[in-house]
Motif scaffolding. Structure first.
Motif, PDB file in Angstrom:
ATOM      1  N   ASP A 177      89.260  39.851 -10.028  1.00 36.89           N
ATOM      2  CA  ASP A 177      89.356  41.066  -9.210  1.00 36.89           C
ATOM      3  C   ASP A 177      88.293  41.062  -8.111  1.00 36.89           C
ATOM      4  OD1 ASP A 177      91.477  41.970 -10.705  1.00 36.89           O
ATOM      5  OD2 ASP A 177      90.281  43.369 -11.917  1.00 36.89           O
ATOM      6  N   ALA A 178      87.084  40.624  -8.463  1.00 36.25           N
ATOM      7  CA  ALA A 178      86.000  40.600  -7.469  1.00 36.25           C
ATOM      8  C   ALA A 178      86.309  39.625  -6.345  1.00 36.25           C
ATOM      9  CB  ALA A 178      84.685  40.233  -8.144  1.00 36.25           C
ATOM     10  N   MET A 179      86.797  38.431  -6.679  1.00 36.14           N
ATOM     11  CA  MET A 179      87.120  37.450  -5.636  1.00 36.14           C
ATOM     12  C   MET A 179      88.269  37.945  -4.764  1.00 36.14           C
ATOM     13  SD  MET A 179      84.864  35.109  -6.021  1.00 36.14           S
ATOM     14  CE  MET A 179      83.738  34.472  -7.282  1.00 36.14           C
ATOM     15  N   ASP A 180      89.244  38.599  -5.379  1.00 36.52           N
ATOM     16  CA  ASP A 180      90.345  39.190  -4.601  1.00 36.52           C
ATOM     17  C   ASP A 180      89.799  40.255  -3.649  1.00 36.52           C
ATOM     18  OD1 ASP A 180      92.083  37.583  -6.034  1.00 36.52           O
ATOM     19  OD2 ASP A 180      92.794  39.190  -7.343  1.00 36.52           O
ATOM     20  N   SER A 181      88.841  41.043  -4.137  1.00 37.35           N
ATOM     21  CA  SER A 181      88.260  42.101  -3.308  1.00 37.35           C
ATOM     22  C   SER A 181      87.478  41.526  -2.136  1.00 37.35           C
ATOM     23  CB  SER A 181      87.344  42.991  -4.156  1.00 37.35           C
ATOM     24  OG  SER A 181      88.082  43.666  -5.158  1.00 37.35           O
ATOM     25  N   VAL A 182      86.773  40.427  -2.370  1.00 37.54           N
ATOM     26  CA  VAL A 182      86.028  39.790  -1.278  1.00 37.54           C
ATOM     27  C   VAL A 182      86.981  39.365  -0.171  1.00 37.54           C
ATOM     28  CG1 VAL A 182      84.616  37.806  -0.614  1.00 37.54           C
ATOM     29  CG2 VAL A 182      84.120  39.018  -2.747  1.00 37.54           C
ATOM     30  N   VAL A 183      88.080  38.732  -0.547  1.00 38.86           N
ATOM     31  CA  VAL A 183      89.057  38.283   0.453  1.00 38.86           C
ATOM     32  C   VAL A 183      89.662  39.479   1.180  1.00 38.86           C
ATOM     33  CG1 VAL A 183      91.254  37.100   0.775  1.00 38.86           C
ATOM     34  CG2 VAL A 183      89.540  36.125  -0.762  1.00 38.86           C
ATOM     35  N   ARG A 184      89.936  40.539   0.441  1.00 39.10           N
ATOM     36  CA  ARG A 184      90.500  41.736   1.068  1.00 39.10           C
ATOM     37  C   ARG A 184      89.491  42.391   2.013  1.00 39.10           C
ATOM     38  NH1 ARG A 184      90.923  44.893  -3.196  1.00 39.10           N
ATOM     39  NH2 ARG A 184      88.970  45.973  -2.694  1.00 39.10           N
ATOM     40  N   ASP A 185      88.231  42.476   1.585  1.00 35.32           N
ATOM     41  CA  ASP A 185      87.219  43.199   2.363  1.00 35.32           C
ATOM     42  C   ASP A 185      86.600  42.371   3.486  1.00 35.32           C
ATOM     43  OD1 ASP A 185      87.654  45.274   0.586  1.00 35.32           O
ATOM     44  OD2 ASP A 185      85.911  44.793  -0.662  1.00 35.32           O
ATOM     45  N   LEU A 186      86.391  41.082   3.229  1.00 36.45           N
ATOM     46  CA  LEU A 186      85.697  40.231   4.205  1.00 36.45           C
ATOM     47  C   LEU A 186      86.598  39.174   4.845  1.00 36.45           C
ATOM     48  CD1 LEU A 186      82.299  39.751   2.312  1.00 36.45           C
ATOM     49  CD2 LEU A 186      82.812  41.344   4.169  1.00 36.45           C
ATOM     50  N   GLY A 187      87.818  39.042   4.334  1.00 41.87           N
ATOM     51  CA  GLY A 187      88.811  38.199   4.997  1.00 41.87           C
ATOM     52  C   GLY A 187      89.003  36.804   4.461  1.00 41.87           C
ATOM     53  N   ARG A 188      88.016  36.243   3.745  1.00 42.00           N
ATOM     54  CA  ARG A 188      88.116  34.860   3.306  1.00 42.00           C
ATOM     55  C   ARG A 188      86.943  34.522   2.389  1.00 42.00           C
ATOM     56  NH1 ARG A 188      87.778  31.835   8.901  1.00 42.00           N
ATOM     57  NH2 ARG A 188      87.140  30.006   7.728  1.00 42.00           N
ATOM     58  N   ILE A 189      87.008  33.344   1.761  1.00 41.80           N
ATOM     59  CA  ILE A 189      85.876  32.785   1.021  1.00 41.80           C
ATOM     60  C   ILE A 189      85.751  31.328   1.436  1.00 41.80           C
ATOM     61  CG2 ILE A 189      84.898  32.178  -1.223  1.00 41.80           C
ATOM     62  CD1 ILE A 189      86.486  34.462  -2.462  1.00 41.80           C
ATOM     63  N   ASP A 190      84.617  30.976   2.021  1.00 40.69           N
ATOM     64  CA  ASP A 190      84.370  29.599   2.450  1.00 40.69           C
ATOM     65  C   ASP A 190      83.295  28.919   1.609  1.00 40.69           C
ATOM     66  OD1 ASP A 190      85.995  29.597   5.041  1.00 40.69           O
ATOM     67  OD2 ASP A 190      84.671  31.326   5.325  1.00 40.69           O
ATOM     68  N   ILE A 191      82.354  29.714   1.100  1.00 42.44           N
ATOM     69  CA  ILE A 191      81.186  29.179   0.395  1.00 42.44           C
ATOM     70  C   ILE A 191      80.987  29.989  -0.877  1.00 42.44           C
ATOM     71  CG2 ILE A 191      78.685  28.804   0.517  1.00 42.44           C
ATOM     72  CD1 ILE A 191      79.241  29.045   3.718  1.00 42.44           C
ATOM     73  N   LEU A 192      80.730  29.295  -1.974  1.00 36.62           N
ATOM     74  CA  LEU A 192      80.412  29.960  -3.233  1.00 36.62           C
ATOM     75  C   LEU A 192      79.122  29.365  -3.775  1.00 36.62           C
ATOM     76  CD1 LEU A 192      81.116  31.797  -5.686  1.00 36.62           C
ATOM     77  CD2 LEU A 192      82.388  29.840  -6.626  1.00 36.62           C
ATOM     78  N   VAL A 193      78.132  30.222  -4.047  1.00 38.23           N
ATOM     79  CA  VAL A 193      76.884  29.785  -4.658  1.00 38.23           C
ATOM     80  C   VAL A 193      76.798  30.419  -6.043  1.00 38.23           C
ATOM     81  CG1 VAL A 193      74.374  29.707  -4.497  1.00 38.23           C
ATOM     82  CG2 VAL A 193      75.757  29.628  -2.411  1.00 38.23           C
ATOM     83  N   LEU A 194      76.719  29.581  -7.076  1.00 37.90           N
ATOM     84  CA  LEU A 194      76.750  30.052  -8.462  1.00 37.90           C
ATOM     85  C   LEU A 194      75.337  30.095  -9.009  1.00 37.90           C
ATOM     86  CD1 LEU A 194      79.819  27.869  -9.356  1.00 37.90           C
ATOM     87  CD2 LEU A 194      79.818  30.369  -9.265  1.00 37.90           C
ATOM     88  N   SER A 195      74.681  31.244  -8.799  1.00 41.39           N
ATOM     89  CA  SER A 195      73.271  31.374  -9.133  1.00 41.39           C
ATOM     90  C   SER A 195      73.008  32.244 -10.364  1.00 41.39           C
ATOM     91  CB  SER A 195      72.505  31.956  -7.933  1.00 41.39           C
ATOM     92  OG  SER A 195      71.130  31.984  -8.164  1.00 41.39           O
ATOM     93  N   ALA A 196      74.019  32.895 -10.882  1.00 44.48           N
ATOM     94  CA  ALA A 196      73.823  33.755 -12.056  1.00 44.48           C
ATOM     95  C   ALA A 196      73.466  32.911 -13.273  1.00 44.48           C
ATOM     96  CB  ALA A 196      75.086  34.568 -12.339  1.00 44.48           C
ATOM     97  N   GLY A 197      72.425  33.306 -13.991  1.00 39.20           N
ATOM     98  CA  GLY A 197      72.032  32.535 -15.165  1.00 39.20           C
ATOM     99  C   GLY A 197      70.948  33.231 -15.968  1.00 39.20           C
ATOM    100  N   VAL A 198      70.833  32.815 -17.221  1.00 37.47           N
ATOM    101  CA  VAL A 198      69.797  33.353 -18.111  1.00 37.47           C
ATOM    102  C   VAL A 198      69.159  32.196 -18.865  1.00 37.47           C
ATOM    103  CG1 VAL A 198      70.918  35.597 -18.418  1.00 37.47           C
ATOM    104  CG2 VAL A 198      71.471  33.709 -19.971  1.00 37.47           C
ATOM    105  N   ALA A 199      67.987  32.481 -19.451  1.00 39.78           N
ATOM    106  CA  ALA A 199      67.297  31.462 -20.245  1.00 39.78           C
ATOM    107  C   ALA A 199      66.597  32.127 -21.425  1.00 39.78           C
ATOM    108  CB  ALA A 199      66.284  30.708 -19.384  1.00 39.78           C
ATOM    109  N   ASP A 200      66.522  31.411 -22.526  1.00 37.29           N
ATOM    110  CA  ASP A 200      65.768  31.834 -23.704  1.00 37.29           C
ATOM    111  C   ASP A 200      64.758  30.753 -24.052  1.00 37.29           C
ATOM    112  OD1 ASP A 200      67.273  34.165 -24.120  1.00 37.29           O
ATOM    113  OD2 ASP A 200      68.742  33.116 -25.371  1.00 37.29           O
ATOM    114  N   ILE A 201      63.621  31.172 -24.585  1.00 39.06           N
ATOM    115  CA  ILE A 201      62.686  30.217 -25.170  1.00 39.06           C
ATOM    116  C   ILE A 201      62.606  30.550 -26.657  1.00 39.06           C
ATOM    117  CG2 ILE A 201      60.294  29.451 -25.262  1.00 39.06           C
ATOM    118  CD1 ILE A 201      60.096  29.718 -22.312  1.00 39.06           C
ATOM    119  N   VAL A 202      63.415  29.826 -27.434  1.00 39.00           N
ATOM    120  CA  VAL A 202      63.545  30.076 -28.869  1.00 39.00           C
ATOM    121  C   VAL A 202      63.607  28.734 -29.586  1.00 39.00           C
ATOM    122  CG1 VAL A 202      64.921  31.152 -30.685  1.00 39.00           C
ATOM    123  CG2 VAL A 202      64.857  32.196 -28.401  1.00 39.00           C
TER     124      VAL A 202
END
Length: 314
Positions: free
Chosen positions: A135-160
């Motif tokens: 839904d979010a990617m569809d919304s980006v195309v609807r709102d901004l017109g296109r997707i040319d670049i995707l940066v996948l920066s979401a992440g988490v880390a544990d020290i266990v």
């Protein structure tokens, strides 16, 4: 051999004439027609055909991103936001920040719009939710017109320590870092494939995907980032036919809010094991992200780029 006298009709009539010629006469007619045609060809046309000098392109122009739209997951702060700034500075027409932190995400968009004049939109997103991601990617195309670049920066880390790691907590790291990267890449990739313009997908891996950084116990994180790097390589092979390039940036120890939550003792150990004797700054990834996002890296796909202050060379 006796000389042959041939009366050659005007050029316009040669092909239309129904009078048969002997083989020798026909060859002379053909030779004459060729010489007349060559004489009528402008010299500049011949130069165009016989020379091929490619137009030189300013190398700095190859880094421009004018007219393009980027999507950054985990872009509300830290590494994601720094890379977003780098892309906006190169002329993006639009940028989408996807993050769970609404306040920070909206502030990031306001700041990017204010400083760079780019159209910036925030979408609250949990990368583990594939329906919400689509839904979010569809919304980006609807709102901004296109997707040319995707940066996948979401992440988490544990020290266990591994013997104390609960399976649920281990799965959470894998689900966000690895599965979330795939779900987002797949959703954006579908739009890139449908548009037919190609694109650039930049995964954020880690040096932890190549080595075991010591002494911090982080088996889930290490495994997730190794998976991210190989996922990137797999998609680079599959999507090359669509002109979608997939690469990854693998940072070493960076001075980010995520790392500042850990014990102070780790910082000293991290710095002492890094040849440059310091942690990296988030903005030190921006140049690499820009290169990978732009035409300057148009022949680069399937590459993992380490930015670790020399940590992995030891």
């Amino acid at each position: 051999m006796a000389a042959v006298s041939v009366q050659v009709p005007p050029t316009d009539d040669i092909m239309a004439s129904s009078t048969p010629f002997s083989p020798l006469a026909q060859s002379m007619v053909d030779e004459r027609q060729s010489s007349i045609a060559a004489a009528a060809t402008p010299a500049e046309s011949l130069a165009t055909v016989t020379t091929s000098v490619p137009r030189k392109r300013n190398v700095f122009d190859m880094f421009r991103l004018d007219g393009r739209v980027a999507v950054i997951t985990g872009g509300a702060r830290g590494l994601g936001y720094s890379m977003a700034e780098g892309l906006c500075a190169a002329g993006l027409s639009g940028i989408a920040i996807l993050d769970l932190q609404t306040d920070l995400g909206e502030q990031a968009c306001d700041q990017l719009h204010s400083e760079y004049g780019v159209s910036a939109r925030f979408y609250r997103l949990d990368v583990r939710d594939e329906v919400a991601v689509q839904d979010a990617m569809d919304s980006v195309v609807r709102d901004l017109g296109r997707i040319d670049i995707l940066v996948l920066s979401a992440g988490v880390a544990d020290i266990v320590h591994a013997e104390d790691y609960s399976p649920a907590k281990f799965r959470r790291v894998i689900d966000i870092n690895l599965n979330g990267s795939f779900v987002c890449a797949q959703a954006a990739g579908k739009h890139m494939i449908a548009a037919g313009r190609g694109g650039s997908v930049i995964f954020v891996g880690s040096m932890s995907g190549s080595i075991v950084n010591w002494p911090n116990p982080q088996s889930a994180y290490n495994a997730s980032k190794a998976g991210v790097i190989h996922l990137m390589k797999s998609l680079s092979a599959e999507w090359a036919k669509y002109r979608i390039r997939c690469n990854s940036i693998s940072p070493g120890y960076m001075d980010t809010p995520l790392n500042t939550t850990y014990e102070e003792a780790y910082f000293h150990e991290w710095k002492s094991r890094t040849p440059m004797n310091r942690l990296g700054q988030p903005e030190e990834l921006a140049g690499c992200a820009l290169w990978l996002a732009s035409d300057a890296s148009s022949y680069t796909t399937g590459s993992d780029i380490l930015i670790d202050g020399g940590y992995t060379v030891l």
